[in-house]
Design a protein around this motif. Structure first.
Motif, PDB file in Angstrom:
ATOM      1  N   VAL A   1      43.806  38.680  40.442  1.00 29.31           N
ATOM      2  CA  VAL A   1      42.349  38.842  40.434  1.00 29.31           C
ATOM      3  C   VAL A   1      41.723  37.461  40.333  1.00 29.31           C
ATOM      4  CG1 VAL A   1      40.370  39.922  39.322  1.00 29.31           C
ATOM      5  CG2 VAL A   1      42.587  41.087  39.309  1.00 29.31           C
ATOM      6  N   CYS A   2      40.873  37.134  41.304  1.00 31.78           N
ATOM      7  CA  CYS A   2      40.266  35.806  41.380  1.00 31.78           C
ATOM      8  C   CYS A   2      38.751  35.903  41.316  1.00 31.78           C
ATOM      9  CB  CYS A   2      40.651  35.103  42.679  1.00 31.78           C
ATOM     10  SG  CYS A   2      42.427  34.971  42.955  1.00 31.78           S
ATOM     11  N   LEU A   3      38.138  34.889  40.731  1.00 36.73           N
ATOM     12  CA  LEU A   3      36.686  34.749  40.735  1.00 36.73           C
ATOM     13  C   LEU A   3      36.334  33.514  41.559  1.00 36.73           C
ATOM     14  CD1 LEU A   3      37.423  36.115  37.796  1.00 36.73           C
ATOM     15  CD2 LEU A   3      34.986  35.783  37.405  1.00 36.73           C
ATOM     16  N   MET A   4      35.471  33.719  42.567  1.00 32.40           N
ATOM     17  CA  MET A   4      35.083  32.639  43.457  1.00 32.40           C
ATOM     18  C   MET A   4      33.565  32.623  43.614  1.00 32.40           C
ATOM     19  SD  MET A   4      37.927  33.138  46.498  1.00 32.40           S
ATOM     20  CE  MET A   4      37.430  34.841  46.792  1.00 32.40           C
ATOM     21  N   ARG A   5      33.045  31.483  43.980  1.00 33.64           N
ATOM     22  CA  ARG A   5      31.645  31.369  44.328  1.00 33.64           C
ATOM     23  C   ARG A   5      31.451  31.794  45.777  1.00 33.64           C
ATOM     24  NH1 ARG A   5      28.320  31.610  40.140  1.00 33.64           N
ATOM     25  NH2 ARG A   5      29.103  30.340  38.415  1.00 33.64           N
TER      26      ARG A   5
ATOM     27  N   VAL B   1      28.875  35.674  42.204  1.00 33.26           N
ATOM     28  CA  VAL B   1      30.314  35.518  42.017  1.00 33.26           C
ATOM     29  C   VAL B   1      31.054  36.555  42.862  1.00 33.26           C
ATOM     30  CG1 VAL B   1      32.205  35.674  40.346  1.00 33.26           C
ATOM     31  CG2 VAL B   1      30.065  34.543  39.716  1.00 33.26           C
ATOM     32  N   ILE B   2      32.130  36.116  43.492  1.00 36.55           N
ATOM     33  CA  ILE B   2      32.964  36.997  44.308  1.00 36.55           C
ATOM     34  C   ILE B   2      34.226  37.366  43.539  1.00 36.55           C
ATOM     35  CG2 ILE B   2      34.160  37.292  46.511  1.00 36.55           C
ATOM     36  CD1 ILE B   2      31.175  36.923  46.807  1.00 36.55           C
ATOM     37  N   LEU B   3      34.508  38.654  43.434  1.00 35.10           N
ATOM     38  CA  LEU B   3      35.747  39.140  42.835  1.00 35.10           C
ATOM     39  C   LEU B   3      36.708  39.499  43.963  1.00 35.10           C
ATOM     40  CD1 LEU B   3      34.478  41.476  39.971  1.00 35.10           C
ATOM     41  CD2 LEU B   3      35.582  39.258  39.712  1.00 35.10           C
ATOM     42  N   TYR B   4      37.918  38.987  43.862  1.00 36.19           N
ATOM     43  CA  TYR B   4      38.915  39.220  44.908  1.00 36.19           C
ATOM     44  C   TYR B   4      40.200  39.694  44.259  1.00 36.19           C
ATOM     45  CZ  TYR B   4      41.905  38.295  48.978  1.00 36.19           C
ATOM     46  OH  TYR B   4      42.783  38.420  50.026  1.00 36.19           O
TER      47      TYR B   4
ATOM     48  N   ALA C   1      41.571  32.553  37.903  1.00 38.41           N
ATOM     49  CA  ALA C   1      42.550  33.484  38.458  1.00 38.41           C
ATOM     50  C   ALA C   1      43.374  34.096  37.336  1.00 38.41           C
ATOM     51  CB  ALA C   1      43.461  32.776  39.464  1.00 38.41           C
ATOM     52  N   PHE C   2      43.587  35.397  37.427  1.00 40.63           N
ATOM     53  CA  PHE C   2      44.420  36.129  36.473  1.00 40.63           C
ATOM     54  C   PHE C   2      45.527  36.838  37.233  1.00 40.63           C
ATOM     55  CE2 PHE C   2      40.298  35.996  34.355  1.00 40.63           C
ATOM     56  CZ  PHE C   2      40.623  35.707  33.037  1.00 40.63           C
ATOM     57  N   LEU C   3      46.677  36.952  36.595  1.00 44.97           N
ATOM     58  CA  LEU C   3      47.754  37.788  37.100  1.00 44.97           C
ATOM     59  C   LEU C   3      47.891  38.963  36.142  1.00 44.97           C
ATOM     60  CD1 LEU C   3      49.761  37.815  39.450  1.00 44.97           C
ATOM     61  CD2 LEU C   3      51.415  36.683  37.954  1.00 44.97           C
ATOM     62  N   PHE C   4      47.394  40.119  36.559  1.00 45.23           N
ATOM     63  CA  PHE C   4      47.324  41.301  35.707  1.00 45.23           C
ATOM     64  C   PHE C   4      48.463  42.260  35.994  1.00 45.23           C
ATOM     65  CE2 PHE C   4      42.834  40.181  35.144  1.00 45.23           C
ATOM     66  CZ  PHE C   4      42.602  40.576  33.834  1.00 45.23           C
ATOM     67  N   ASP C   5      48.887  42.984  34.954  1.00 43.95           N
ATOM     68  CA  ASP C   5      49.665  44.196  35.142  1.00 43.95           C
ATOM     69  C   ASP C   5      48.670  45.323  35.376  1.00 43.95           C
ATOM     70  OD1 ASP C   5      52.372  45.757  34.717  1.00 43.95           O
ATOM     71  OD2 ASP C   5      50.827  46.830  33.606  1.00 43.95           O
ATOM     72  N   ILE C   6      48.761  45.985  36.518  1.00 45.84           N
ATOM     73  CA  ILE C   6      47.746  46.966  36.905  1.00 45.84           C
ATOM     74  C   ILE C   6      47.692  48.134  35.930  1.00 45.84           C
ATOM     75  CG2 ILE C   6      47.055  48.596  38.709  1.00 45.84           C
ATOM     76  CD1 ILE C   6      48.229  46.699  40.764  1.00 45.84           C
ATOM     77  N   GLY C   7      48.857  48.616  35.491  1.00 39.57           N
ATOM     78  CA  GLY C   7      48.879  49.805  34.653  1.00 39.57           C
ATOM     79  C   GLY C   7      48.252  49.614  33.286  1.00 39.57           C
ATOM     80  N   SER C   8      48.570  48.514  32.616  1.00 42.38           N
ATOM     81  CA  SER C   8      48.097  48.302  31.248  1.00 42.38           C
ATOM     82  C   SER C   8      46.909  47.361  31.156  1.00 42.38           C
ATOM     83  CB  SER C   8      49.240  47.720  30.394  1.00 42.38           C
ATOM     84  OG  SER C   8      49.590  46.423  30.853  1.00 42.38           O
TER      85      SER C   8
ATOM     86  N   THR D   1      34.396  37.500  31.178  1.00 40.79           N
ATOM     87  CA  THR D   1      35.117  37.351  32.444  1.00 40.79           C
ATOM     88  C   THR D   1      36.325  38.277  32.482  1.00 40.79           C
ATOM     89  OG1 THR D   1      34.430  35.041  32.677  1.00 40.79           O
ATOM     90  CG2 THR D   1      36.376  35.732  33.902  1.00 40.79           C
ATOM     91  N   TYR D   2      37.041  38.325  31.380  1.00 43.95           N
ATOM     92  CA  TYR D   2      38.215  39.208  31.302  1.00 43.95           C
ATOM     93  C   TYR D   2      37.795  40.673  31.468  1.00 43.95           C
ATOM     94  CZ  TYR D   2      42.285  41.547  29.265  1.00 43.95           C
ATOM     95  OH  TYR D   2      43.373  42.364  29.048  1.00 43.95           O
TER      96      TYR D   2
END
Length: 345
Positions: free
Chosen positions: A313-317, A299-302, A218-225, A240-241
């Motif tokens: 942004v999460c990566l799940m099976r 892999v599921i991107l959520y 799981a990542f916590l992203f800033d959408i703009g940058s 992955t990133y």
């Protein structure tokens, strides 16, 4: 990042006239090292090739950004000789959270290292707690083996010179960066994370979320940058990133294509024409960004939008999809905790 304000300062004499209550990152380096290109690509969404036409910075420039934390990036021109007297050392570094020094790896960097050494001495004298980050930049033109050789050489020289001056236990981070790949985003992410007082709490929240939701990463992203503010404690790799940042771009682009019709039709005929001649005042942006995608490897991107322009942004099976209701239930709790943490901060 969103809500960026750009203000040019005419001289170093005015550097501290408008101090900000939030952290400040100072970018330094010799002329044509790539400082302006980094700022434009990371924070202003400029395409890397367009940076070829950027003029050299001639005055100190401050860009203020608003995200989970507010911070300023101050770019100082490379042609100013900071090694002479350094009368502005306290003004520059006293309230500085991090110092980023950019070294052009494709050029002879002897002069750059000499300049860096003097700047480090003044920086730690003015602010012993400052984070020093070295961006070994423009590595896209170097082979993988030579990149590592350059990094080892620069690291050894910087460390040896500081030891010669009796400076021990100083934390300096070295990053291989290029504006033509995701390395510059990862490097800036690491710098910004050190300025977040609540980082440990954010990481713990993400760990708990992953543990109870079947989420692998799981990542916590800033959408703009596309800087990631935090991630869980599981190992992270660049592919992955990259996948996550590309997913953000696709989701944002698709979201901008759709709007919600807020007009309430009075008849079936009106309803039938709702999608044909809707006026602008009846069209509003779609609801907060959210998206799910299944990759070819299963892999599921959520993605779900959070507070202050952040996105989870999460990566799940694929095995986690039958439990997606539980995942979304847990994410709602995570969002509430994130909002409370932001308000407290």
């Amino acid at each position: 990042m969103s809500d960026a304000e750009l203000a040019e300062r005419p001289s170093l004499a005015d550097f501290s006239q408008n101090e900000h209550a939030f952290p400040r990152i100072v970018m330094m380096g010799l002329r044509r090292g790539g400082k302006s290109s980094i700022c434009q690509v990371v924070f202003h969404s400029m395409q890397p090739l367009d940076t070829l036409y950027i003029e050299s910075t001639t005055t100190p420039t401050t860009s203020v950004f608003s995200s989970f934390i507010d911070f300023a990036v101050v770019e100082l021109p490379g042609q100013i000789n900071y090694t002479e007297a350094m009368i502005d050392a306290d003004r520059i570094f006293a309230n500085c959270g991090a110092l980023i020094y950019v070294i052009d790896s494709q050029d002879e960097y002897t002069n750059s290292l000499a300049n860096l050494h003097t700047i480090i001495l003044h920086a730690i004298n003015a602010n012993p707690t400052i984070d020093i980050e070295i961006f070994i930049h423009k590595v896209d033109g170097l082979s993988d083996d030579f990149r590592l050789d350059v990094q080892r050489d620069i690291t050894q020289r910087v460390t040896d010179e500081l030891l010669d001056d009796g400076i021990l236990n100083i934390a300096i981070a070295f990053h291989l960066t290029s504006i033509f790949d995701h390395s510059i985003y990862e490097a800036f992410s690491r710098v910004v994370q050190k300025l977040i007082p609540q980082l440990a709490t954010l990481e713990n929240l993400l760990n708990v979320l992953c543990q109870h939701s079947g989420i692998e990463k799981a990542f916590l992203f800033d959408i703009g940058s596309k800087i990631f503010v935090a991630t869980d404690s599981s190992p992270m790799d660049i592919p992955t990133y990259e996948i996550c940042t590309d997913f953000i771009d696709i989701t944002v682009d698709l979201n901008s294509l759709y709007t919600v019709d807020r007009r309430k039709p009075n008849s079936a005929g009106q309803a039938g024409q709702a999608g044909q001649g809707v006026k602008d005042e009846h069209r509003q942006p779609a609801r907060p960004i959210g998206s799910t995608s299944r990759l070819s490897n299963g892999v599921i991107l959520y993605l779900q939008q959070m507070v202050k322009g952040l996105a989870l942004v999460c990566l799940m099976r694929k095995e986690s999809m039958p439990k997606i209701a539980l995942v979304e239930y847990n994410i709602d709790f995570f969002r509430d905790a994130l909002e409370q943490l932001w308000l407290l901060g």
